[in-house]
Enzyme design. Structure first.
Site, short mmCIF file in Angstrom:
data_model
loop_
_atom_site.label_atom_id
_atom_site.label_comp_id
_atom_site.label_asym_id
_atom_site.label_seq_id
_atom_site.Cartn_x
_atom_site.Cartn_y
_atom_site.Cartn_z
CB SER A 141 -0.85 -0.02 1.28
OG SER A 141 -1.41 1.25 1.54
CE1 TYR A 154 -4.29 -2.22 4.93
CE2 TYR A 154 -3.17 -0.14 4.50
CZ TYR A 154 -3.85 -1.26 4.04
OH TYR A 154 -4.10 -1.42 2.69
P1 NAD Z 1 -11.67 -6.01 -0.85
O1 NAD Z 1 -12.22 -5.77 0.51
O2 NAD Z 1 -12.39 -5.48 -2.04
O3 NAD Z 1 -11.46 -7.59 -1.09
C1 NAD Z 1 -10.92 -8.38 -0.09
C2 NAD Z 1 -10.95 -9.84 -0.55
O4 NAD Z 1 -10.30 -10.62 0.46
C3 NAD Z 1 -12.35 -10.41 -0.72
O5 NAD Z 1 -12.33 -11.33 -1.80
C4 NAD Z 1 -12.57 -11.17 0.59
O6 NAD Z 1 -13.51 -12.24 0.51
C5 NAD Z 1 -11.16 -11.69 0.83
N1 NAD Z 1 -10.85 -12.05 2.21
C6 NAD Z 1 -11.01 -11.30 3.33
N2 NAD Z 1 -10.60 -11.99 4.41
C7 NAD Z 1 -10.13 -13.18 3.95
C8 NAD Z 1 -9.57 -14.32 4.56
N3 NAD Z 1 -9.41 -14.39 5.90
N4 NAD Z 1 -9.24 -15.38 3.80
C9 NAD Z 1 -9.43 -15.36 2.45
N5 NAD Z 1 -9.94 -14.29 1.80
C10 NAD Z 1 -10.29 -13.22 2.55
O7 NAD Z 1 -10.16 -5.47 -0.77
P2 NAD Z 1 -9.26 -4.58 -1.76
O8 NAD Z 1 -9.54 -3.15 -1.53
O9 NAD Z 1 -9.31 -5.12 -3.14
O10 NAD Z 1 -7.83 -4.83 -1.10
C11 NAD Z 1 -6.95 -5.83 -1.54
C12 NAD Z 1 -5.57 -5.55 -1.00
O11 NAD Z 1 -5.13 -4.25 -1.41
C13 NAD Z 1 -5.47 -5.54 0.53
O12 NAD Z 1 -4.22 -6.11 0.92
C14 NAD Z 1 -5.47 -4.05 0.89
O13 NAD Z 1 -4.81 -3.82 2.10
C15 NAD Z 1 -4.69 -3.50 -0.29
N6 NAD Z 1 -4.90 -2.08 -0.56
C16 NAD Z 1 -6.18 -1.59 -0.75
C17 NAD Z 1 -6.33 -0.25 -1.05
C18 NAD Z 1 -7.69 0.35 -1.33
O14 NAD Z 1 -7.80 1.59 -1.32
N7 NAD Z 1 -8.71 -0.44 -1.59
C19 NAD Z 1 -5.21 0.60 -1.13
C20 NAD Z 1 -3.95 0.06 -0.91
C21 NAD Z 1 -3.80 -1.29 -0.64
#
Ligand code: NAD
Length: 259
Positions: A141, A154
């Site tokens: 991130s 985080y």
């Molecule tokens: P999201 O919430 O849209 O999707 C999360 C996914 O993880 C879903 O498919 C959910 O079912 C799955 N999941 C959750 N807990 C789980 C578990 N215990 N076992 C298996 N699967 C599990 O998330 P996103 O926004 O696409 O984020 C994905 C990654 O990107 C994360 O690591 C997040 O920290 C990182 N990130 C997100 C952002 C943002 O702004 N969205 C920014 C920077 C980094």
């Protein structure tokens, strides 16, 4: 890509993980989707990705459990014949000032962001070494590079993911296995929707103000990053052409960490 490769993308039933699964399938890679959701919805996603002409399965492993991650990786190798690409994508957030930060939320965030990345990488490397080829992508991130108020667990976990990526890239450099981290700014996914509620409470602001005044305040370009942009960057890093890129953190954050 020469032989059909197989990728596991943790947390790929929604958000960036799903975008990455679609982009890799477009490049002819077999896909193991992982994550939670309604059975019927997941079935639809498996069919949609299979329609791209690749094999696609869903594995319901809970990546908070090391043994379930290992089982998913071994099941994939048994079913598809190899694990060539491992995308450690699952991550969760909890927003709260340090003096009130609940211990169980610290443990949960570190476990799902950092420990799951270690277990996924270790299990996949055992199979990649056999084939002399591999691509590991760890979802970090912008908060792997800079700090943020009320997000201590985080920020610590994502800094850890970047350090882990550098160290493991050294371990694997002579094995044709690359290891990279991706550092997105804010991307509109379920993860951000849930944070909007927590940030509204933690910063005492209405949800709509949180988007403009806290989230986009960090972006020099006042837009959200898109899932598709992150997915295309990931697919390139997983390609043959990216062989010289390893141990690096790839920023896609609308200028956030440049300021
Ligand atoms: P999201 O919430 O849209 O999707 C999360 C996914 O993880 C879903 O498919 C959910 O079912 C799955 N999941 C959750 N807990 C789980 C578990 N215990 N076992 C298996 N699967 C599990 O998330 P996103 O926004 O696409 O984020 C994905 C990654 O990107 C994360 O690591 C997040 O920290 C990182 N990130 C997100 C952002 C943002 O702004 N969205 C920014 C920077 C980094």
């Amino acid at each position: 890509m020469s032989k059909t490769k197989t990728a596991i993308i943790t947390g790929s039933t929604s958000g960036m993980g799903l975008g990455i699964a679609r982009a890799l399938a477009d490049d002819g890679v077999n896909i193991v989707l992982n994550g939670f959701g309604e059975e019927a919805e997941i079935k639809k996603l498996v069919e949609e990705i299979s329609d791209k002409g690749v094999k696609c399965h869903h594995n319901p492993a809970d990546v908070s459990q090391a043994n379930e991650i290992r089982q998913m990786v071994n099941d994939t190798a048994n079913t598809f014949g190899s694990v060539d690409i491992m995308v450690n994508n699952v991550g969760v957030q909890y927003v709260c000032p340090i003096d009130e930060y609940p211990e169980e939320q610290w443990d949960r965030v570190i476990n799902l962001c950092l420990n799951s990345t270690f277990h996924g990488t270790k299990a996949a490397v055992a199979h990649m070494k056999k084939n002399g080829w591999g691509r590991i992508i760890n979802m970090a991130s912008a908060l792997g590079l800079t700090g943020h108020k009320h997000k201590c667990a985080y920020t610590a976990a994502k800094h850890g993911v970047i350090g882990f990526t550098k160290a493991v890239a050294m371990d694997l450099a002579d094995m044709n296995i690359t290891v990279n981290a991706i550092c997105p700014g804010y991307v509109e996914t379920a993860h951000v929707e849930q944070q909007l509620n927590e940030m509204a409470k933690s910063f005492n602001k209405p949800r709509e103000k949180v988007k403009e005044e806290i989230m986009l305040e960090h972006h020099a370009r006042k837009e959200f990053v898109t899932v598709e942009e992150v997915a295309l960057m990931t697919a390139f890093l997983c390609s043959e052409k990216a062989v010289s890129i390893t141990g690096a953190s790839h920023v896609i954050d609308c200028g956030w960490t440049a300021s």
